[in-house]
Scaffold this motif. Structure first.
Motif, PDB file in Angstrom:
ATOM      1  N   TYR A 276      35.899  38.477  54.634  1.00 30.66           N
ATOM      2  CA  TYR A 276      35.083  38.847  53.470  1.00 30.66           C
ATOM      3  C   TYR A 276      34.735  40.335  53.488  1.00 30.66           C
ATOM      4  O   TYR A 276      33.580  40.713  53.680  1.00 30.66           O
ATOM      5  N   VAL A 277      35.783  41.138  53.292  1.00 32.98           N
ATOM      6  CA  VAL A 277      35.601  42.580  53.179  1.00 32.98           C
ATOM      7  C   VAL A 277      35.857  42.972  51.728  1.00 32.98           C
ATOM      8  O   VAL A 277      36.838  42.543  51.121  1.00 32.98           O
ATOM      9  N   SER A 278      34.984  43.771  51.190  1.00 28.04           N
ATOM     10  CA  SER A 278      35.157  44.271  49.830  1.00 28.04           C
ATOM     11  C   SER A 278      35.102  45.788  49.833  1.00 28.04           C
ATOM     12  O   SER A 278      34.578  46.405  50.775  1.00 28.04           O
ATOM     13  N   TRP A 279      35.678  46.371  48.806  1.00 28.99           N
ATOM     14  CA  TRP A 279      35.731  47.825  48.661  1.00 28.99           C
ATOM     15  C   TRP A 279      35.178  48.189  47.281  1.00 28.99           C
ATOM     16  O   TRP A 279      35.441  47.511  46.289  1.00 28.99           O
ATOM     17  N   TYR A 280      34.451  49.309  47.253  1.00 32.89           N
ATOM     18  CA  TYR A 280      33.818  49.774  46.029  1.00 32.89           C
ATOM     19  C   TYR A 280      34.155  51.234  45.784  1.00 32.89           C
ATOM     20  O   TYR A 280      34.203  52.041  46.712  1.00 32.89           O
ATOM     21  N   GLN A 281      34.369  51.528  44.522  1.00 34.89           N
ATOM     22  CA  GLN A 281      34.594  52.895  44.067  1.00 34.89           C
ATOM     23  C   GLN A 281      33.336  53.348  43.341  1.00 34.89           C
ATOM     24  O   GLN A 281      32.803  52.610  42.502  1.00 34.89           O
TER      25      GLN A 281
ATOM     26  N   ILE B 275      36.688  47.030  43.751  1.00 36.59           N
ATOM     27  CA  ILE B 275      38.117  47.207  43.544  1.00 36.59           C
ATOM     28  C   ILE B 275      38.950  46.269  44.431  1.00 36.59           C
ATOM     29  O   ILE B 275      40.108  45.992  44.121  1.00 36.59           O
ATOM     30  N   ILE B 276      38.381  45.806  45.512  1.00 34.12           N
ATOM     31  CA  ILE B 276      39.040  44.845  46.404  1.00 34.12           C
ATOM     32  C   ILE B 276      37.973  43.888  46.927  1.00 34.12           C
ATOM     33  O   ILE B 276      36.859  44.319  47.251  1.00 34.12           O
ATOM     34  N   TYR B 277      38.296  42.611  47.009  1.00 29.96           N
ATOM     35  CA  TYR B 277      37.395  41.659  47.642  1.00 29.96           C
ATOM     36  C   TYR B 277      38.215  40.694  48.490  1.00 29.96           C
ATOM     37  O   TYR B 277      39.438  40.621  48.360  1.00 29.96           O
ATOM     38  N   ASP B 278      37.524  39.973  49.363  1.00 30.56           N
ATOM     39  CA  ASP B 278      38.201  39.087  50.312  1.00 30.56           C
ATOM     40  C   ASP B 278      39.361  39.811  50.993  1.00 30.56           C
ATOM     41  O   ASP B 278      40.453  39.261  51.173  1.00 30.56           O
ATOM     42  N   ALA B 279      39.113  41.041  51.359  1.00 29.57           N
ATOM     43  CA  ALA B 279      40.012  41.922  52.121  1.00 29.57           C
ATOM     44  C   ALA B 279      41.218  42.433  51.345  1.00 29.57           C
ATOM     45  O   ALA B 279      41.628  43.584  51.532  1.00 29.57           O
ATOM     46  N   SER B 280      41.795  41.583  50.485  1.00 28.96           N
ATOM     47  CA  SER B 280      43.059  42.003  49.869  1.00 28.96           C
ATOM     48  C   SER B 280      43.222  41.569  48.421  1.00 28.96           C
ATOM     49  O   SER B 280      44.290  41.779  47.839  1.00 28.96           O
ATOM     50  N   LYS B 281      42.196  40.966  47.835  1.00 27.16           N
ATOM     51  CA  LYS B 281      42.308  40.499  46.456  1.00 27.16           C
ATOM     52  C   LYS B 281      41.781  41.554  45.492  1.00 27.16           C
ATOM     53  O   LYS B 281      40.799  42.243  45.784  1.00 27.16           O
ATOM     54  N   ARG B 282      42.427  41.643  44.353  1.00 28.57           N
ATOM     55  CA  ARG B 282      42.079  42.654  43.360  1.00 28.57           C
ATOM     56  C   ARG B 282      41.456  41.968  42.148  1.00 28.57           C
ATOM     57  O   ARG B 282      42.060  41.050  41.578  1.00 28.57           O
TER      58      ARG B 282
END
Lengths: 123, 110
Positions: free
Chosen positions: B34-39, B49-56
Motif C-alpha cells: 500500500y504505497v501511493s504517490w502524489y504530485q 498518481i499511483i496507488y497500491d504501489a503500481s496502480k494508476r
C-alpha cells in the motif's frame, strides 16, 4: 461530484486550540475513511490521523496523540480536527483527504483532498 | 517514526525518464503493497498518481508508473513534460491504520 470544503484560515496564539472542519458532499459520507494531513510552509506532507466516519473510530500519529482530536457529524457529513496546545511550529496548511479503502477502490490512499486551511500560530 | 527517504531533488530534460525512490523499512514499505504517490504543484493540493504501489487512477497518463521491491518503492516518469515539474511524495501504510509520508522530491524539468 465529490467535494471536500474546509473552513477558513485561522490565526491563533501559542497555547490555544484550533478546530478545522471539512464538509463532504457528492458521495456516501460513511463509506470512506477521512484523513488529516498537514504541510508547514515550504515543507513536506505530514500525516496526522484517520477517522472512520461510520463509527467514529480514530487513529492518530504518535506525534499528535496527546493534542489532536478528530470527530465526525454524520448529520452534516462533516469531519473536524482539533489541535490543542498550539506552538509556532504548528503553523501549516491543514488538509482533509478522503480514503476509498472501505469501498475496495485501493488501499490507504487519498483520492480527494480539501482545499486546505492555513493555521497560523503567532503571538 | 521517521519519514520515508526520498531524494531531495531530481531533474531531467523533456522526453527523458526519471525515477524517484522511496525507502522505508519492513514495518512500512516492505511490509505492505500500500504505497501511493502524489504530485503537488505550488499552492495546490496534492494529487494521487499511483496507488497500491503500481496502480494508476483513471486520468493519470501512463507515463507515470510505480513499482516496489523490498523496502523501496519507485516512481518512474517517462517522456518528461514541462508540466511534470512539481514536488512528488510517497506515502506508505505502516500498520494499525497509520500512514507515513516521504520527505518529498522536487522534480525540475530542464
Amino acid at each position: 461530484q465529490v467535494q471536500l470544503v474546509q473552513s477558513g484560515a485561522e490565526v491563533k496564539k501559542p497555547g490555544a486550540s484550533v478546530k478545522v472542519s471539512c464538509k463532504a458532499s457528492g458521495y456516501i459520507f460513511v463509506d470512506y475513511y477521512m484523513h488529516w494531513v498537514r504541510q508547514a510552509p515550504g515543507q513536506g506532507l505530514e500525516w496526522m490521523g484517520i477517522i472512520n466516519p461510520s463509527g467514529g473510530s480514530t487513529t492518530y500519529a504518535q506525534k499528535f496523540q496527546d493534542r489532536v482530536t478528530m470527530t465526525r457529524d454524520t448529520s452534516t457529513s462533516t469531519v473536524s480536527m482539533e489541535l490543542s496546545s498550539l506552538r509556532s511550529d504548528d503553523t501549516a496548511v491543514y488538509y482533509c483527504a478522503r480514503d476509498p479503502t472501505l469501498v475496495g477502490a485501493g488501499n490507504y490512499l487519498f483520492d480527494y483532498w480539501g482545499q486546505g486551511t492555513l493555521v497560523t500560530v503567532s503571538s | 517514526q521517521s519519514a520515508l527517504t526520498q531524494p531531495r531533488s531530481v531533474s531531467g530534460s523533456p522526453g527523458q525518464s526519471v525515477t524517484i525512490s522511496c525507502t522505508g523499512t519492513s514495518s512500512d514499505v516492505g511490509g505492505y503493497k500500500y504505497v501511493s504517490w502524489y504530485q503537488q504543484h505550488p499552492g495546490k493540493a496534492p494529487k494521487v498518481i499511483i496507488y497500491d504501489a503500481s496502480k494508476r487512477p483513471s486520468g493519470v497518463p501512463d507515463r507515470f508508473s510505480g513499482s516496489k521491491s523490498g523496502n523501496t518503492a519507485s516512481l518512474t516518469i517517462s517522456g518528461l513534460q514541462a508540466e511534470d515539474e512539481a514536488a512528488y511524495y510517497c506515502c506508505s501504510y505502516a500498520g494499525s491504520y497509520t500512514l507515513i509520508f516521504g520527505g518529498g522530491t522536487k522534480l525540475t524539468v530542464l
